[in-house]
Design a protein around this motif. Sequence first.
Motif, mmCIF file in Angstrom:
data_model
loop_
_atom_site.group_PDB
_atom_site.id
_atom_site.type_symbol
_atom_site.label_atom_id
_atom_site.label_comp_id
_atom_site.label_asym_id
_atom_site.label_seq_id
_atom_site.Cartn_x
_atom_site.Cartn_y
_atom_site.Cartn_z
ATOM 1 N N THR A 82 -18.139 -8.214 -2.445
ATOM 2 C CA THR A 82 -16.780 -8.120 -2.038
ATOM 3 C C THR A 82 -16.333 -9.098 -1.601
ATOM 4 O O THR A 82 -16.901 -9.542 -0.105
ATOM 5 C CB THR A 82 -16.415 -7.068 -1.305
ATOM 6 N N ARG A 83 -15.786 -10.154 -2.507
ATOM 7 C CA ARG A 83 -14.987 -10.686 -0.890
ATOM 8 C C ARG A 83 -13.134 -10.325 -0.092
ATOM 9 O O ARG A 83 -12.852 -10.378 -0.833
ATOM 10 C CB ARG A 83 -14.203 -12.080 -1.658
ATOM 11 N N GLN A 84 -13.174 -10.451 0.886
ATOM 12 C CA GLN A 84 -12.291 -10.318 1.654
ATOM 13 C C GLN A 84 -11.210 -11.440 1.983
ATOM 14 O O GLN A 84 -12.347 -12.052 2.916
ATOM 15 C CB GLN A 84 -12.206 -8.663 2.365
ATOM 16 N N SER A 85 -9.959 -11.220 1.581
ATOM 17 C CA SER A 85 -9.059 -12.382 2.284
ATOM 18 C C SER A 85 -8.274 -11.907 3.143
ATOM 19 O O SER A 85 -7.848 -10.697 2.921
ATOM 20 C CB SER A 85 -8.223 -12.371 1.022
ATOM 21 N N ALA A 86 -8.439 -13.190 4.025
ATOM 22 C CA ALA A 86 -7.933 -12.214 5.518
ATOM 23 C C ALA A 86 -6.115 -12.607 5.323
ATOM 24 O O ALA A 86 -4.874 -13.947 6.301
ATOM 25 C CB ALA A 86 -8.264 -14.172 6.355
ATOM 26 N N TRP A 87 -5.300 -11.527 4.560
ATOM 27 C CA TRP A 87 -4.294 -11.566 4.424
ATOM 28 C C TRP A 87 -3.837 -10.854 4.279
ATOM 29 O O TRP A 87 -4.888 -9.636 3.410
ATOM 30 C CB TRP A 87 -3.774 -12.627 3.362
ATOM 31 N N VAL A 88 -2.759 -9.291 4.528
ATOM 32 C CA VAL A 88 -2.024 -8.056 4.190
ATOM 33 C C VAL A 88 -0.412 -8.163 4.031
ATOM 34 O O VAL A 88 -0.223 -9.867 5.107
ATOM 35 C CB VAL A 88 -2.451 -7.065 4.820
ATOM 36 N N ASP A 89 0.655 -7.389 3.779
ATOM 37 C CA ASP A 89 1.540 -8.512 3.830
ATOM 38 C C ASP A 89 1.843 -7.893 5.338
ATOM 39 O O ASP A 89 1.520 -6.851 5.232
ATOM 40 C CB ASP A 89 1.938 -6.191 3.281
ATOM 41 N N GLY A 90 2.902 -8.793 5.835
ATOM 42 C CA GLY A 90 2.852 -9.088 7.198
ATOM 43 C C GLY A 90 1.769 -9.589 7.721
ATOM 44 O O GLY A 90 2.528 -10.318 9.257
ATOM 45 N N PHE A 91 1.335 -9.699 7.816
ATOM 46 C CA PHE A 91 0.024 -10.913 8.796
ATOM 47 C C PHE A 91 -1.360 -11.480 7.176
ATOM 48 O O PHE A 91 -1.761 -11.257 6.624
ATOM 49 C CB PHE A 91 -0.810 -9.340 9.061
ATOM 50 N N ARG B 36 7.484 -8.713 9.830
ATOM 51 C CA ARG B 36 7.750 -7.308 9.958
ATOM 52 C C ARG B 36 8.085 -6.719 9.137
ATOM 53 O O ARG B 36 7.406 -5.650 8.273
ATOM 54 C CB ARG B 36 8.574 -6.812 11.292
ATOM 55 N N HIS B 37 9.285 -7.409 8.303
ATOM 56 C CA HIS B 37 9.659 -6.909 7.363
ATOM 57 C C HIS B 37 8.652 -6.478 6.137
ATOM 58 O O HIS B 37 8.510 -6.324 4.957
ATOM 59 C CB HIS B 37 11.085 -7.708 6.469
ATOM 60 N N ASN B 38 8.001 -7.700 5.875
ATOM 61 C CA ASN B 38 6.617 -7.974 4.672
ATOM 62 C C ASN B 38 5.843 -6.571 5.486
ATOM 63 O O ASN B 38 5.249 -5.822 4.121
ATOM 64 C CB ASN B 38 6.615 -8.829 4.468
ATOM 65 N N SER B 39 5.238 -6.284 6.304
ATOM 66 C CA SER B 39 4.302 -5.438 6.584
ATOM 67 C C SER B 39 4.696 -3.950 6.160
ATOM 68 O O SER B 39 3.645 -2.991 6.234
ATOM 69 C CB SER B 39 3.887 -5.370 8.207
ATOM 70 N N HIS B 40 6.363 -3.223 6.458
ATOM 71 C CA HIS B 40 6.048 -2.461 5.759
ATOM 72 C C HIS B 40 6.450 -2.711 3.990
ATOM 73 O O HIS B 40 6.534 -1.907 3.425
ATOM 74 C CB HIS B 40 7.281 -2.408 6.066
ATOM 75 N N LYS B 41 5.840 -3.452 3.438
ATOM 76 C CA LYS B 41 5.771 -3.980 1.461
ATOM 77 C C LYS B 41 3.764 -3.084 1.553
ATOM 78 O O LYS B 41 4.492 -3.129 0.440
ATOM 79 C CB LYS B 41 5.855 -4.770 1.449
ATOM 80 N N HIS B 42 3.497 -2.991 2.592
ATOM 81 C CA HIS B 42 2.151 -2.160 2.438
ATOM 82 C C HIS B 42 2.404 -0.765 1.804
ATOM 83 O O HIS B 42 2.885 -0.007 2.762
ATOM 84 C CB HIS B 42 1.466 -3.009 3.462
ATOM 85 N N ARG B 43 1.854 -0.398 0.886
ATOM 86 C CA ARG B 43 1.703 0.766 0.683
ATOM 87 C C ARG B 43 0.715 2.094 2.071
ATOM 88 O O ARG B 43 1.708 2.838 2.006
ATOM 89 C CB ARG B 43 1.219 1.181 -0.590
ATOM 90 N N ASN B 44 0.005 1.406 2.784
ATOM 91 C CA ASN B 44 -0.239 2.457 4.234
ATOM 92 C C ASN B 44 1.280 2.505 5.328
ATOM 93 O O ASN B 44 0.575 3.164 5.600
ATOM 94 C CB ASN B 44 -1.369 1.288 4.870
ATOM 95 N N SER B 45 1.926 1.481 4.483
ATOM 96 C CA SER B 45 3.142 1.809 5.369
ATOM 97 C C SER B 45 3.814 3.059 5.628
ATOM 98 O O SER B 45 4.822 3.768 5.872
ATOM 99 C CB SER B 45 4.085 0.409 5.732
ATOM 100 N N ILE C 219 2.629 5.357 4.522
ATOM 101 C CA ILE C 219 1.716 6.830 5.459
ATOM 102 C C ILE C 219 1.765 6.591 6.457
ATOM 103 O O ILE C 219 1.974 8.380 7.299
ATOM 104 C CB ILE C 219 0.472 6.410 4.121
ATOM 105 N N TRP C 220 1.548 5.567 7.076
ATOM 106 C CA TRP C 220 2.163 5.565 8.323
ATOM 107 C C TRP C 220 2.775 5.316 8.896
ATOM 108 O O TRP C 220 3.362 5.006 10.556
ATOM 109 C CB TRP C 220 0.433 4.888 9.362
ATOM 110 N N PHE C 221 4.004 4.188 8.390
ATOM 111 C CA PHE C 221 5.456 3.910 9.121
ATOM 112 C C PHE C 221 5.051 3.329 10.262
ATOM 113 O O PHE C 221 6.187 2.807 11.289
ATOM 114 C CB PHE C 221 6.270 5.322 9.530
ATOM 115 N N LYS C 222 3.620 2.131 10.445
ATOM 116 C CA LYS C 222 4.038 1.332 11.403
ATOM 117 C C LYS C 222 3.338 -0.457 10.967
ATOM 118 O O LYS C 222 3.056 -0.237 9.887
ATOM 119 C CB LYS C 222 2.588 1.882 12.488
ATOM 120 N N MET C 223 4.060 -1.053 11.913
ATOM 121 C CA MET C 223 4.139 -2.213 10.918
ATOM 122 C C MET C 223 2.264 -2.655 11.259
ATOM 123 O O MET C 223 1.867 -3.519 10.055
ATOM 124 C CB MET C 223 4.095 -3.433 12.236
ATOM 125 N N MET C 224 1.345 -2.071 11.620
ATOM 126 C CA MET C 224 0.023 -2.467 11.271
ATOM 127 C C MET C 224 -0.959 -1.864 10.595
ATOM 128 O O MET C 224 -2.235 -1.839 10.434
ATOM 129 C CB MET C 224 -1.050 -2.755 13.340
#
Length: 502
Positions: free
Chosen positions: A88-97, A281-290, A292-297
């Motif tokens: 697996t190649r993993q990119s250093a990117w998620v919504d907000g970071f 911050r706004h984009n970080s909340h676009k991740h589906r995990n947000s 679930i946990w409602f946190k920026m990270m």
Amino acid sequence: MGPFRRTQKPLLFLGIGASLFIVALWTLIHNSEQVTYFVDSYRSKMHLSQQQEFKSGLGVEEKWTAPRLASTTEETTIPSVKLPGTDTRQSAWVDGFAILDKLYLRNGTFYIVTSGSEFPSRDHLIAKWLKMEKGVDLEATDKELQFLHPSRAKEVLGEYATIIPGFSVVIYDPGQFMHHFYHWWGEIIIGMWRVYSTLAYGSFDETDADGAPLSVDSLPFPSRFLLPAVESGEWRDKAGLNGPLMRAAFPGIPIEKADYWADLAKLDTTVSFERAMVINRHNSHKHRNSGIWFKMMAGTMNLTAPDGYWEPIRKSLLVNTVGSVPVVDSQGRVVDSDEKPIVTYISRQGAGRRLIHEHHLELVKLLKELEKEGLCRLEIPMMERLSIKEQLAIGAKTTILVGVHGNGLTHQLLMPRSLRSAVFEILDPPSYTFDYEMLARNMGHKHYAVNNDTLITFPKGEYHKGVRFSPGFHGNTIPVYAPVIADMIRRRLTEPDDFVED
Ligand SMILES: *[C@@H]1O[C@H](CO)[C@@H](O)[C@H](O)[C@H]1NC(C)=O
Ligand SMILES: *[C@@H]1O[C@H](CO)[C@@H](O)[C@H](O)[C@H]1NC(C)=O
Ligand SMILES: *[C@@H]1O[C@H](CO)[C@@H](O)[C@H](O)[C@H]1NC(C)=O
């Protein structure tokens, strides 16, 4: 004093000066080996600070050379790594970071120069830097970021760009949420470091000079923090921890604000960030995990990060304040000390959100009994009355942290990872939030939410469903049935290694 002397005197000094200069030059040339040796040994000492040494050609020049310019046709990329033991190649990117190499900036607008289409769409990379408020549209426009084909780069950006070397952390948000100890350290900085530390995997097939695999310790620290939407002190918290702790963790690394952005815009030139992370911050909340946990990270949890990835920051914070980095053994004791494991109860009885007074007294009584049984040493610091150094010194030695939901629990960022380390977060029943659980999972501490007489905890990979706020969440009559905490601490500190709840 005659005219003769008046003209002779400066000439005489000039003569002496010139001779001294020639002697100095001669000495330097004929002793250049010693001089080089001295400079080299000094430089290798500097190397230990590991702040400015960059692998794979990335980073600050060691010697002065003529300023370099980058061609604006060099394409922007998102770095990625191969996860160990997988394909697996993993990119250093998620919504907000998002980490971007060769990211261009001109007149306040970012440009991604690319001929491909493998980038996330703009609204997943950046947003307007306005406050998050009802009815405010934060979706990014051409003002924030544009994609540019290399064939048009020259026309839009000019032929060359000034290189901003190293790793720039761009926090693309207003001060709205920054000025809070938990939001700054527990979301922005830890989220940044989690995503960035994934790049350490890229080094596993390389070896360093000694032939050892590279680790998170070899990741260069950021070169600068940029807060383009923040004026002066808007990012500082009331308790006054954000600023000093940034200087301790990242000594010598500047934190630039809106005026820096304005300076660059006024130059009317293009700059190329060698490596930048755009945090929003706004984009970080676009991740589906947000959801679930409602946190920026929350989204950053979707990236596989190396174990112990926070250690370099924790070490830097402690070395530069307390002067040492305590390590805890499997029994929960600080190594090389005669002390029992340290249980810290952060009392908030002087603050707004707090326990029923009798319950607080009962908790203190039962924790003191654990101390009398010889299981631990108890600390009950009034954090707000201690110096920053004293606060950190306590966090750094703590194996078990107990406290009402609140900023005090952010001190677990200093707590050493260990088999027995745990955080007991007391919430007004039936409340549940993920703020400190998320930290605990990242730090390697077991987390217990305490709802009066019930401990709520989850093994790795399982989570509480949803958040819950009781009407008394911020109140001053939070109940707690102290025996559930005391009993679980006793178990954690006495059970054989294999039985300690993970
Ligand atoms: C730079 O940006 C400002 C604000 O967005 C805009 O008004 C101005 O026209 C731009 N200047 C140039 C030279 O593009
Ligand atoms: C990240 O999210 C994807 C898609 O939802 C999921 O399949 C994957 O297991 C997640 N990875 C981690 C490390 O959480
Ligand atoms: C808290 O737990 C104790 C012990 O089970 C119980 O007696 C008490 O009624 C509980 N208090 C609340 C507010 O639920």
